[in-house]
Design an enzyme around this catalytic site. Structure first.
Site, mmCIF file in Angstrom:
data_model
loop_
_atom_site.group_PDB
_atom_site.id
_atom_site.type_symbol
_atom_site.label_atom_id
_atom_site.label_comp_id
_atom_site.label_asym_id
_atom_site.label_seq_id
_atom_site.Cartn_x
_atom_site.Cartn_y
_atom_site.Cartn_z
ATOM 1 N N TRP A 31 0.916 -1.251 0.011
ATOM 2 C CA TRP A 31 0.012 0.150 -0.061
ATOM 3 C C TRP A 31 0.945 0.918 0.058
ATOM 4 O O TRP A 31 1.917 1.152 0.766
ATOM 5 C CB TRP A 31 -0.922 -0.049 1.080
ATOM 6 N N PHE A 66 -0.862 -2.948 7.934
ATOM 7 C CA PHE A 66 -1.746 -3.705 9.042
ATOM 8 C C PHE A 66 -1.127 -5.148 9.177
ATOM 9 O O PHE A 66 -1.060 -5.693 10.286
ATOM 10 C CB PHE A 66 -3.139 -3.508 8.745
ATOM 11 N N CYS A 89 3.752 2.859 4.855
ATOM 12 C CA CYS A 89 3.274 4.174 4.997
ATOM 13 C C CYS A 89 1.630 4.200 5.060
ATOM 14 O O CYS A 89 0.831 3.753 4.170
ATOM 15 C CB CYS A 89 3.557 4.905 3.560
ATOM 16 N N HIS A 97 -9.742 5.634 10.544
ATOM 17 C CA HIS A 97 -8.997 4.407 10.292
ATOM 18 C C HIS A 97 -7.567 4.633 10.406
ATOM 19 O O HIS A 97 -6.734 3.634 10.699
ATOM 20 C CB HIS A 97 -9.400 4.192 8.570
ATOM 21 N N PHE A 122 10.402 -0.350 13.478
ATOM 22 C CA PHE A 122 9.394 0.121 13.010
ATOM 23 C C PHE A 122 9.504 1.214 11.956
ATOM 24 O O PHE A 122 10.066 2.322 12.443
ATOM 25 C CB PHE A 122 8.614 1.005 14.175
ATOM 26 N N ARG A 136 10.051 12.036 3.218
ATOM 27 C CA ARG A 136 10.596 11.092 4.083
ATOM 28 C C ARG A 136 10.980 9.880 3.411
ATOM 29 O O ARG A 136 11.406 9.023 4.237
ATOM 30 C CB ARG A 136 9.730 11.000 5.349
#
Length: 158
Positions: A31, A66, A89, A97, A122, A136
């Site tokens: 995603w 997720f 991201c 959400h 992470f 970034r």
């Protein structure tokens, strides 16, 4: 954290250990692929630059951020994997959400790290806009993928 004074790609050489014999898993969310592929490129190149052989870098893709936690668990339970880097991201939208996903991913990745007693990093961007994400992911604020790889290396030297 990237600011106008510090780039995500800037890092010190303190606590850097020899990782030439270590194996890293990099899990990449599909995603926001334009962003996550850039994060992957940064992490992959940083590991190579620090002596990790290409064959010691395992890449796995997941549909979204997720799913990073479960994939991290699968990789962390593999005794041949020394550290796991999770790249994703999640861009703020008009609904809650964003909050639920970011919270679940942060907790999930932390829990995997603690459960398997190995670095699970992470490397998930949580920007407000697409432009902030791009800034970034190799843009004006550096690359969070670089930072995630450096964090994994430093944690292995702890």
């Amino acid at each position: 954290m990237a600011t106008s004074l510090k780039s995500l790609s800037d890092h010190s050489s303190k606590n850097m250990s020899d990782v030439s014999q270590k194996t890293f898993a990099i899990i990449v969310s599909e995603w926001n692929e334009d962003v996550t592929e850039s994060l992957y490129s940064g992490a992959f190149q940083t590991l190579l630059d620090h002596g990790v052989p290409q064959e010691h870098i395992v890449r796995k893709n997941v549909p979204g951020s997720f799913e990073l936690s479960l994939a991290a668990q699968w990789m962390a339970q593999d005794e041949q994997i020394d550290a796991v880097i999770c790249l994703g991201c999640v861009i703020q939208g008009e609904t809650k959400h964003f909050d639920f996903i970011c919270d679940a991913v942060a907790h999930g990745i932390t829990n995997v790290s603690l459960k398997y007693n190995k670095p699970v990093i992470f490397g998930v961007l949580t920007p407000n806009t697409q432009q902030q994400a791009l800034d970034r992911a190799g843009g004006k604020h550096g690359n969070k993928g670089d930072e995630a790889a450096i964090t994994a290396i430093k944690m292995l030297g702890f």
